[in-house]
Design a protein around this motif. Sequence first.
Motif, PDB file in Angstrom:
ATOM      1  N   ARG A 308      40.199  52.748  42.643  1.00 24.80           N
ATOM      2  CA  ARG A 308      39.920  52.988  41.237  1.00 24.80           C
ATOM      3  C   ARG A 308      39.308  52.024  40.436  1.00 24.80           C
ATOM      4  N   GLU A 309      38.485  52.238  39.470  1.00 25.71           N
ATOM      5  CA  GLU A 309      37.544  51.038  38.723  1.00 25.71           C
ATOM      6  C   GLU A 309      38.456  50.724  37.784  1.00 25.71           C
ATOM      7  N   PRO A 310      38.736  49.373  37.627  1.00 26.04           N
ATOM      8  CA  PRO A 310      39.330  48.818  36.627  1.00 26.04           C
ATOM      9  C   PRO A 310      38.591  48.599  35.203  1.00 26.04           C
ATOM     10  N   GLU A 311      39.330  48.930  34.241  1.00 30.07           N
ATOM     11  CA  GLU A 311      38.637  48.819  32.858  1.00 30.07           C
ATOM     12  C   GLU A 311      37.977  47.666  32.650  1.00 30.07           C
ATOM     13  N   SER A 312      38.689  46.274  32.721  1.00 29.13           N
ATOM     14  CA  SER A 312      37.784  45.074  32.851  1.00 29.13           C
ATOM     15  C   SER A 312      38.030  44.432  33.862  1.00 29.13           C
ATOM     16  N   ILE A 313      36.926  44.061  34.574  1.00 30.75           N
ATOM     17  CA  ILE A 313      37.177  42.998  35.740  1.00 30.75           C
ATOM     18  C   ILE A 313      37.243  41.723  35.439  1.00 30.75           C
ATOM     19  N   GLU A 314      36.649  41.220  34.178  1.00 29.97           N
ATOM     20  CA  GLU A 314      36.765  39.891  33.839  1.00 29.97           C
ATOM     21  C   GLU A 314      38.340  39.662  33.209  1.00 29.97           C
ATOM     22  N   SER A 315      38.948  40.771  32.704  1.00 30.76           N
ATOM     23  CA  SER A 315      40.046  40.317  32.236  1.00 30.76           C
ATOM     24  C   SER A 315      41.234  40.277  33.308  1.00 30.76           C
ATOM     25  N   LEU A 316      40.971  40.678  34.796  1.00 28.18           N
ATOM     26  CA  LEU A 316      41.857  40.554  35.768  1.00 28.18           C
ATOM     27  C   LEU A 316      41.646  39.442  36.379  1.00 28.18           C
ATOM     28  N   PHE A 325      41.676  26.699  38.203  1.00 33.00           N
ATOM     29  CA  PHE A 325      40.745  25.682  37.720  1.00 33.00           C
ATOM     30  C   PHE A 325      40.869  25.842  36.083  1.00 33.00           C
ATOM     31  N   PRO A 326      42.138  25.310  35.432  1.00 35.60           N
ATOM     32  CA  PRO A 326      41.910  25.431  33.801  1.00 35.60           C
ATOM     33  C   PRO A 326      40.937  24.702  33.011  1.00 35.60           C
ATOM     34  N   HIS A 327      40.345  23.767  33.799  1.00 39.07           N
ATOM     35  CA  HIS A 327      39.197  22.864  33.007  1.00 39.07           C
ATOM     36  C   HIS A 327      37.993  23.750  33.008  1.00 39.07           C
ATOM     37  N   LEU A 328      38.071  25.279  33.733  1.00 38.19           N
ATOM     38  CA  LEU A 328      36.824  25.800  33.660  1.00 38.19           C
ATOM     39  C   LEU A 328      36.766  26.780  32.279  1.00 38.19           C
ATOM     40  N   LYS A 329      37.790  26.747  31.423  1.00 44.00           N
ATOM     41  CA  LYS A 329      38.111  27.306  30.416  1.00 44.00           C
ATOM     42  C   LYS A 329      36.848  27.657  29.264  1.00 44.00           C
ATOM     43  N   GLY A 330      36.452  28.700  29.045  1.00 39.63           N
ATOM     44  CA  GLY A 330      35.288  28.517  28.286  1.00 39.63           C
ATOM     45  C   GLY A 330      33.940  28.613  29.012  1.00 39.63           C
ATOM     46  N   VAL A 331      33.938  28.511  30.410  1.00 41.61           N
ATOM     47  CA  VAL A 331      32.737  28.920  31.173  1.00 41.61           C
ATOM     48  C   VAL A 331      32.329  30.143  31.085  1.00 41.61           C
ATOM     49  N   LYS A 332      31.300  30.433  31.021  1.00 40.69           N
ATOM     50  CA  LYS A 332      30.439  31.889  30.595  1.00 40.69           C
ATOM     51  C   LYS A 332      30.589  32.776  31.875  1.00 40.69           C
ATOM     52  N   VAL A 333      30.943  33.892  32.167  1.00 39.37           N
ATOM     53  CA  VAL A 333      30.661  34.514  33.172  1.00 39.37           C
ATOM     54  C   VAL A 333      29.465  35.750  33.216  1.00 39.37           C
ATOM     55  N   ASP A 334      28.531  35.449  34.148  1.00 35.95           N
ATOM     56  CA  ASP A 334      27.641  36.082  34.385  1.00 35.95           C
ATOM     57  C   ASP A 334      27.487  37.509  34.733  1.00 35.95           C
ATOM     58  N   TYR A 335      28.333  37.712  35.878  1.00 40.22           N
ATOM     59  CA  TYR A 335      28.316  38.945  36.650  1.00 40.22           C
ATOM     60  C   TYR A 335      29.669  39.268  37.057  1.00 40.22           C
ATOM     61  N   ALA A 336      30.086  40.496  37.070  1.00 40.32           N
ATOM     62  CA  ALA A 336      31.462  40.726  37.371  1.00 40.32           C
ATOM     63  C   ALA A 336      31.251  42.148  37.918  1.00 40.32           C
ATOM     64  N   TRP A 337      31.637  42.459  39.249  1.00 38.30           N
ATOM     65  CA  TRP A 337      31.692  43.733  40.085  1.00 38.30           C
ATOM     66  C   TRP A 337      32.767  43.932  40.680  1.00 38.30           C
ATOM     67  N   THR A 338      32.697  45.179  41.224  1.00 37.41           N
ATOM     68  CA  THR A 338      33.903  45.704  42.198  1.00 37.41           C
ATOM     69  C   THR A 338      33.257  46.392  43.553  1.00 37.41           C
ATOM     70  N   GLY A 339      34.182  46.300  44.788  1.00 37.96           N
ATOM     71  CA  GLY A 339      33.439  46.996  45.582  1.00 37.96           C
ATOM     72  C   GLY A 339      34.692  47.561  46.534  1.00 37.96           C
ATOM     73  N   ASN A 340      34.636  48.451  47.408  1.00 38.74           N
ATOM     74  CA  ASN A 340      35.767  48.982  48.165  1.00 38.74           C
ATOM     75  C   ASN A 340      35.807  48.433  49.680  1.00 38.74           C
ATOM     76  N   PHE A 341      36.859  48.203  50.348  1.00 35.86           N
ATOM     77  CA  PHE A 341      37.413  47.874  51.546  1.00 35.86           C
ATOM     78  C   PHE A 341      38.083  48.932  52.175  1.00 35.86           C
TER      79      PHE A 341
END
Length: 427
Positions: A308-316, A325-341
């Motif tokens: 099932r597709e999640p509502e928000s990949i980033e929130s997961l 890596f807590p020191h990456l707080k604030g780093v921008k996410v450019d891509y988010a995707w899902t795929g099936n195995f």
Amino acid sequence: MLPSAYPASYYAASANENCVRPSLQGEMASDICVIGAGFTGLSSALHLAESGFEVTVLEADRIGFGASGRNGGQIVNGFSRDIDFIEKHYGKTTADAMGGMAFEGANIIRRIVDQYAINCDLKPGGIFAACNAKQMRELEGQQRLWESYGHTQLQLLSADDLRAYVDSDRYRGGLLDHSGGHFHPLNLTLGEADAIESLGGSIFEASPVVRIEAGKTVKVHTESGSVSAQFVVVAGNAYQTGLLPQQERKSMPCGTQIITTEPLPADVAQALLPHDHCVEDCNYLLDYYRLSADRRLIYGGGVNYGAREPESIESLIVPKMLKTFPHLKGVKVDYAWTGNFLLTLMRLPQFGRIGDDVYYAQGYSGHGLTSTHLAGKVISEAIRGQAQRFDVFAGLPQYPFPGGRLLRVPYTALGAWYYDLRDRLGI
């Protein structure tokens, strides 16, 4: 029929090529027809083409459209169940045979990349990271087990040792597999497709198979054409529906999620993973991550049973990344995707034949990159009349999920919750 666009992933955005191959039109004949242009299908087609067979590949969407072009890109040796599990459930003869093949897939990948000069950012080294003392003890046992099967490229790392490889306080230690590694998976699929075509093979995209017709030769039908072949390899895995209903009842598509950050400053990337190895932790619902060639952090984890597709990949996934890596707080996410195995009940791949001329392989249960390449090689051996290694896999029992299609998702999710709780408690 027009091919689908690739999902909006980092891999699609950084692919070496985006040429569209034609769909199948009309009738044709071929020695081999392969259904699916993911790693199982491409490895099968390439090994068969190298052996002199005329090969035709039919892909429903684009080359590498499914899990093969969307995964974490990590070379992880072995199977989703380790050799001691195989021995306990299926006996020492089967365990010895599978143990003899457990580390072959990585060598197949490297051979193909080198022989066909495929540009896929292949880098050496992979780390299994222990989140608690129990997992560290299990890694010590894994090292002994793998070394007993001849795999000696392993290095046990204490918590202090591991900090030289991973800039995180999360782990109790790890196991470095020098024969592991990582690469750009979509570019590898595209390079393997080019290699097949260089050997005279044909590949058709946007050509979903609607029917396989048995006869003196097997006839594979699409909506606008057909291929008559001596042998057929069915390699649709989690994206296959309707062709092999008996096999589909014995497996379940599952989704996993991946994010990719913006490019990191060179000093940040160097500090994060100083040796540029890939990492996966030892949890049942594991996290996995690595750096891309342009210094992005590719971070994946979690499972959605039933795909099932999640509502928000980033929130997961972002909270998982920040836990590591807590020191990456604030780093921008450019891509988010899902795929099936494709998950099987015993978490071991399912190989088999239907009649004498239709072969299939599926259900790598999250350990597909090396196992798919091995599958293609042993399928090609079987078609050439050397079926001993294929038959080791084909001899494994294939069980349906309890409760059938209706209950397999909640049952499996309940089991995953149980093992996740054990990971959290370290028991």
